[in-house]
Design a protein around this motif. Structure first.
Motif, short mmCIF file in Angstrom:
data_model
loop_
_atom_site.label_atom_id
_atom_site.label_comp_id
_atom_site.label_asym_id
_atom_site.label_seq_id
_atom_site.Cartn_x
_atom_site.Cartn_y
_atom_site.Cartn_z
N ALA A 28 7.41 8.51 5.52
CA ALA A 28 6.90 9.17 4.31
C ALA A 28 7.55 8.57 3.05
O ALA A 28 6.86 8.34 2.05
CB ALA A 28 7.17 10.67 4.39
N ILE A 29 8.84 8.31 3.11
CA ILE A 29 9.52 7.71 1.96
C ILE A 29 8.98 6.31 1.68
O ILE A 29 8.69 5.96 0.53
CB ILE A 29 11.05 7.68 2.19
N CYS A 30 8.81 5.52 2.72
CA CYS A 30 8.30 4.15 2.54
C CYS A 30 6.87 4.14 2.02
O CYS A 30 6.49 3.25 1.25
CB CYS A 30 8.42 3.34 3.83
N LEU A 31 6.08 5.13 2.41
CA LEU A 31 4.72 5.22 1.90
C LEU A 31 4.68 5.49 0.40
O LEU A 31 3.73 5.12 -0.27
CB LEU A 31 3.95 6.34 2.62
N LYS A 32 5.71 6.14 -0.11
CA LYS A 32 5.75 6.45 -1.54
C LYS A 32 6.25 5.29 -2.40
O LYS A 32 6.15 5.33 -3.61
CB LYS A 32 6.63 7.68 -1.77
N LEU A 33 6.78 4.25 -1.76
CA LEU A 33 7.25 3.10 -2.53
C LEU A 33 6.07 2.39 -3.17
O LEU A 33 5.06 2.14 -2.51
CB LEU A 33 8.01 2.13 -1.61
N PRO A 34 6.18 2.04 -4.44
CA PRO A 34 5.08 1.35 -5.13
C PRO A 34 4.92 -0.08 -4.59
O PRO A 34 5.89 -0.68 -4.12
CB PRO A 34 5.50 1.35 -6.59
N PHE A 77 -0.61 9.70 8.34
CA PHE A 77 -0.50 10.04 6.92
C PHE A 77 -1.82 9.75 6.20
O PHE A 77 -2.46 8.75 6.46
CB PHE A 77 0.62 9.21 6.27
N ARG A 79 -2.27 8.76 3.17
CA ARG A 79 -2.19 7.56 2.33
C ARG A 79 -1.89 6.30 3.15
O ARG A 79 -1.71 5.24 2.60
CB ARG A 79 -1.09 7.74 1.28
N ARG A 103 5.64 -3.19 4.12
CA ARG A 103 5.97 -1.76 4.10
C ARG A 103 6.26 -1.27 5.52
O ARG A 103 7.24 -0.58 5.77
CB ARG A 103 4.81 -0.96 3.48
N THR A 107 9.81 0.04 7.10
CA THR A 107 9.87 1.35 7.75
C THR A 107 10.57 1.23 9.11
O THR A 107 11.44 2.06 9.44
CB THR A 107 8.45 1.92 7.94
#
Length: 157
Positions: A28-34, A77, A79, A103, A107
């Protein structure tokens, strides 16, 4: 060093719950990385000449034979970016795919890092087994991402 002593039942429950938490939280954190996070050609994600644009991974591990059987965590997820197949063949599609393999690779590298924490409530032998689990579980995903990204980068050059 084991700090907390639990019954076998609770140790197993906590081990399973902890791995589930770590895997999902890191993903989840890695998915939020731009996307810009993955444009710096970092040492861990760079495709090196010795990898021969992914050919090395095929030669060593026969990636094409088993990579299709790996679970794509993106399906968990909303996204998430599905990496089972290309979403198109334009340069932008290929760049996006390559970025998403970075990404995914990050992860899986980060998913190995919590393994030493399991020594806190597991006997030493089980702590070492958790480290082995972390590496054995994540390495096929890392190898697959490097294999795919090497091929994509070759197509882009």
């Amino acid at each position: 060093m084991q700090v907390i002593s639990l019954s076998l039942f609770w140790t197993i429950v906590i081990d399973i719950g902890a791995w589930l938490f770590f895997h999902l939280a890191i993903a989840a954190i890695c998915l939020k990385l731009p996307p810009a996070t993955f444009q710096n050609n970092a040492f861990w994600s760079r495709i090196y000449s010795w990898e021969k644009s992914g050919v090395l991974w095929q030669q060593l591990f026969r990636v094409k034979e088993w990579k299709g059987r790996l679970i794509d965590g993106a399906s968990l997820f909303k996204r998430g970016y599905q990496k089972k197949s290309l979403h198109g063949t334009s340069r932008e599609d290929l760049r996006t795919f390559a970025m998403e393999t970075e990404r995914a690779e990050l992860t899986h590298w980060l998913s190995i890092l919590p393994a030493p924490l399991f020594f806190l409530w597991n006997p030493p032998l089980v702590g070492w087994l958790m480290i082995v689990y972390a590496v054995v579980f994540n390495l096929p995903f890392i190898i697959t991402q490097r294999y795919n990204r090497g091929r994509i980068k070759r197509m882009l050059s």
